[in-house]
Design an enzyme around this catalytic site. Structure first.
Site, PDB file in Angstrom:
ATOM      1  CD  GLU A  29      45.284  38.994  45.529  1.00 62.40           C
ATOM      2  OE1 GLU A  29      45.310  38.771  44.492  1.00 62.40           O
ATOM      3  OE2 GLU A  29      44.171  39.516  45.943  1.00 62.40           O
TER       4      GLU A  29
ATOM      5  CE1 TYR B  11      49.150  51.339  43.093  1.00 61.42           C
ATOM      6  CE2 TYR B  11      46.727  51.769  42.258  1.00 61.42           C
ATOM      7  CZ  TYR B  11      48.085  52.060  42.496  1.00 61.42           C
ATOM      8  OH  TYR B  11      48.323  53.405  42.587  1.00 61.42           O
TER       9      TYR B  11
ATOM     10  CB  ALA C  52      40.259  51.005  45.187  1.00 63.65           C
TER      11      ALA C  52
ATOM     12  CG  HIS D  40      48.196  43.267  42.355  1.00 62.78           C
ATOM     13  ND1 HIS D  40      46.798  42.676  42.546  1.00 62.78           N
ATOM     14  CD2 HIS D  40      48.984  42.197  42.414  1.00 62.78           C
ATOM     15  CE1 HIS D  40      46.953  41.447  42.715  1.00 62.78           C
ATOM     16  NE2 HIS D  40      48.257  40.981  42.976  1.00 62.78           N
TER      17      HIS D  40
ATOM     18  N   GLY E 262      41.449  48.272  37.316  1.00 65.28           N
ATOM     19  CA  GLY E 262      40.760  48.605  38.624  1.00 65.28           C
ATOM     20  C   GLY E 262      39.256  49.164  38.583  1.00 65.28           C
ATOM     21  CG  ASP E 263      36.039  47.410  40.958  1.00 70.08           C
ATOM     22  OD1 ASP E 263      36.165  46.809  39.843  1.00 70.08           O
ATOM     23  OD2 ASP E 263      36.407  46.708  41.872  1.00 70.08           O
TER      24      ASP E 263
ATOM     25  CD  GLN F 189      36.958  37.900  41.071  1.00 73.46           C
ATOM     26  OE1 GLN F 189      37.690  37.743  42.196  1.00 73.46           O
ATOM     27  NE2 GLN F 189      36.579  39.126  40.947  1.00 73.46           N
TER      28      GLN F 189
HETATM   29  P1  FAD Z   1      40.077  45.290  32.137  1.00 71.29           P
HETATM   30  O1  FAD Z   1      40.816  44.038  31.537  1.00 71.29           O
HETATM   31  O2  FAD Z   1      40.224  46.522  31.429  1.00 71.29           O
HETATM   32  O3  FAD Z   1      38.456  44.859  31.980  1.00 71.29           O
HETATM   33  C1  FAD Z   1      37.543  45.547  32.570  1.00 71.29           C
HETATM   34  C2  FAD Z   1      36.254  45.266  31.682  1.00 71.29           C
HETATM   35  O4  FAD Z   1      36.249  46.194  30.558  1.00 71.29           O
HETATM   36  C3  FAD Z   1      35.849  43.937  31.277  1.00 71.29           C
HETATM   37  O5  FAD Z   1      34.437  44.047  31.098  1.00 71.29           O
HETATM   38  C4  FAD Z   1      36.652  43.639  29.829  1.00 71.29           C
HETATM   39  O6  FAD Z   1      35.820  42.736  29.061  1.00 71.29           O
HETATM   40  C5  FAD Z   1      36.433  45.179  29.208  1.00 71.29           C
HETATM   41  N1  FAD Z   1      37.437  45.660  28.308  1.00 71.29           N
HETATM   42  C6  FAD Z   1      38.695  45.254  28.425  1.00 71.29           C
HETATM   43  N2  FAD Z   1      39.506  45.774  27.486  1.00 71.29           N
HETATM   44  C7  FAD Z   1      38.457  46.517  26.592  1.00 71.29           C
HETATM   45  C8  FAD Z   1      38.552  47.379  25.376  1.00 71.29           C
HETATM   46  N3  FAD Z   1      39.923  47.539  24.789  1.00 71.29           N
HETATM   47  N4  FAD Z   1      37.353  47.673  24.785  1.00 71.29           N
HETATM   48  C9  FAD Z   1      36.133  47.519  25.400  1.00 71.29           C
HETATM   49  N5  FAD Z   1      36.152  46.804  26.720  1.00 71.29           N
HETATM   50  C10 FAD Z   1      37.237  46.379  27.237  1.00 71.29           C
HETATM   51  N6  FAD Z   1      41.427  45.774  41.928  1.00 71.29           N
HETATM   52  C11 FAD Z   1      42.162  46.581  42.742  1.00 71.29           C
HETATM   53  O7  FAD Z   1      41.672  47.722  42.939  1.00 71.29           O
HETATM   54  N7  FAD Z   1      43.633  46.425  43.026  1.00 71.29           N
HETATM   55  C12 FAD Z   1      44.007  45.196  42.852  1.00 71.29           C
HETATM   56  O8  FAD Z   1      45.112  44.665  43.335  1.00 71.29           O
HETATM   57  C13 FAD Z   1      43.354  44.087  42.424  1.00 71.29           C
HETATM   58  N8  FAD Z   1      43.803  42.762  41.932  1.00 71.29           N
HETATM   59  C14 FAD Z   1      42.980  41.976  41.264  1.00 71.29           C
HETATM   60  C15 FAD Z   1      43.645  40.524  41.066  1.00 71.29           C
HETATM   61  C16 FAD Z   1      42.911  39.739  40.322  1.00 71.29           C
HETATM   62  C17 FAD Z   1      43.538  38.393  40.064  1.00 71.29           C
HETATM   63  C18 FAD Z   1      41.455  39.947  39.944  1.00 71.29           C
HETATM   64  C19 FAD Z   1      40.777  38.901  39.127  1.00 71.29           C
HETATM   65  C20 FAD Z   1      40.873  41.349  40.161  1.00 71.29           C
HETATM   66  C21 FAD Z   1      41.670  42.188  40.883  1.00 71.29           C
HETATM   67  N9  FAD Z   1      41.270  43.539  41.101  1.00 71.29           N
HETATM   68  C22 FAD Z   1      41.905  44.277  41.772  1.00 71.29           C
HETATM   69  C23 FAD Z   1      39.847  43.759  40.654  1.00 71.29           C
HETATM   70  C24 FAD Z   1      39.981  44.467  39.142  1.00 71.29           C
HETATM   71  O9  FAD Z   1      40.773  45.798  39.298  1.00 71.29           O
HETATM   72  C25 FAD Z   1      38.533  44.671  38.929  1.00 71.29           C
HETATM   73  O10 FAD Z   1      37.823  43.472  38.556  1.00 71.29           O
HETATM   74  C26 FAD Z   1      38.242  45.638  37.549  1.00 71.29           C
HETATM   75  O11 FAD Z   1      36.763  46.015  37.542  1.00 71.29           O
HETATM   76  C27 FAD Z   1      38.601  45.154  36.142  1.00 71.29           C
HETATM   77  O12 FAD Z   1      40.111  45.051  36.127  1.00 71.29           O
HETATM   78  P2  FAD Z   1      40.755  44.358  34.770  1.00 71.29           P
HETATM   79  O13 FAD Z   1      42.144  44.854  34.904  1.00 71.29           O
HETATM   80  O14 FAD Z   1      40.297  42.840  34.522  1.00 71.29           O
HETATM   81  O15 FAD Z   1      40.013  45.364  33.695  1.00 71.29           O
END
Ligand code: FAD
Length: 290
Positions: free
Chosen positions: A18, A50, A52, A78, A109-110, A178
């Site tokens: 990555e 990508y 933030a 991403h 995303g965060d 992660q």
């Molecule tokens: P989600 O899958 O939506 O989950 C986020 C939270 O919401 C979790 O607690 C989950 O349990 C909960 N949740 C999910 N679906 C639901 C639902 N339907 N109802 C209620 N709760 C739900 N960030 C960036 O800005 N740019 C990047 O390029 C980037 N790349 C990443 C690559 C990897 C491999 C990883 C592990 C993280 C990356 N991140 C990146 C960070 C990521 O964006 C954050 O960790 C973010 O907080 C969560 O993203 P997610 O896609 O896992 O979210």
């Protein structure tokens, strides 16, 4: 071009890297050059993060396109869906398709610290983005994120894994984890995910820690457990940059070999745009990886 999913699914040990885009145009060429140097090592695929807020989304696509076109290495761009309006998501997807990019890492995303205006959000969860991509661009390979030590917003692992299953049911083709520093944490998570019926490939994400400052950043970002053996390296070599770099690469290599030895066939490495780290790991794995 390599068949990314076939390599990921194969039993042979394989690796991917990555990289991240620059924040400023002025350093774009230099960052792109670093990403392409890593691509020249011919990993199974490369992913490009990508930024933030999406302000640097053009760089993500440009770097991914360069990797794929020049080195024939599948590149995964991403995309995050909070704070990204639906129109911008559609535009980004169209641009990917135009440039021949068919692998997407679909993320939420965060959530920004300042009061988020949810009316601006394209989608609230990664699973919603995945459903959208699946319908709008069925040819895309979709990756999604998973958290061996639980996403910080989830109350407990069972809830997080149930949400992860929703993401897979929505159409994620594979998951990337992660970072973690204790392989037992990953194996326990893998067992629970399989028990919950998640059957897509789950790629462990390995972060080589090469300087002491990264330890704090990595802990804050991932909330990962830092084993005593790992902390001893930081304590002993943290003040000596060359020694810390060598020891950090060795620790990551050791984690990767242990994962392969215990049946994991594909490992994703957070290369942090550092060709030296990526090439040292490839060298250490010579004779082991396909
Ligand atoms: P989600 O899958 O939506 O989950 C986020 C939270 O919401 C979790 O607690 C989950 O349990 C909960 N949740 C999910 N679906 C639901 C639902 N339907 N109802 C209620 N709760 C739900 N960030 C960036 O800005 N740019 C990047 O390029 C980037 N790349 C990443 C690559 C990897 C491999 C990883 C592990 C993280 C990356 N991140 C990146 C960070 C990521 O964006 C954050 O960790 C973010 O907080 C969560 O993203 P997610 O896609 O896992 O979210």
């Amino acid at each position: 071009m390599k068949d990314m999913m076939a390599e990921i699914r194969s039993e042979k040990p394989t690796i991917s890297f990555e990289v991240f885009p620059p924040k400023k145009e002025a350093v774009f060429e230099s960052v792109k050059g670093k990403a392409e140097q890593i691509a020249a090592l011919h990993p199974t695929f490369m992913s490009v993060t990508y930024g933030a807020g999406g302000g640097t989304s053009k760089f993500t696509i440009d770097i991914a396109e360069g990797i794929q076109k020049k080195y024939d290495v599948p590149a995964m761009a991403h995309l995050t869906c909070v704070s990204t309006p639906r129109a911008k998501i559609e535009e980004y997807m169209a641009e990917m398709q135009k440039r021949g990019l068919t692998h997407i890492m679909a993320l939420r995303g965060d959530i920004p610290a300042e009061a988020p205006d949810k009316s601006e959000w394209g989608f609230a969860h990664a699973s919603d983005l995945i459903s959208y991509v699946k319908e709008a661009a069925p040819e895309m390979t979709i990756g999604a994120a998973c958290y061996p030590e639980c996403h910080p917003e989830s109350v407990h692992v069972a809830e997080d894994i149930a949400n992860l299953k929703t993401k897979c049911d929505a159409g994620a083709d594979f998951l990337t984890s992660q970072m973690f520093f204790d392989n037992n944490v990953f194996f326990t998570f893998l067992f629970k995910a399989r028990e919950a019926g998640i059957d897509v490939p789950i790629l462990p994400g390995i972060m080589p820690i090469t300087n002491a400052k990264q330890v704090i950043r990595a802990r804050d970002l991932s909330h990962a457990f830092m084993p005593r053996r790992f902390m001893a390296i930081v304590d002993r070599f943290g003040e000596d940059p060359d020694a810390m770099r060598k020891a950090g690469i060795a620790y990551a290599t050791d984690q990767i070999i242990d994962l392969y030895a215990n049946g994991i066939s594909h490992v994703h490495v957070y290369a942090m745009n550092d060709f030296g780290v990526a090439s040292a790991i490839m060298e250490n794995l010579k004779g082991i990886i396909a």
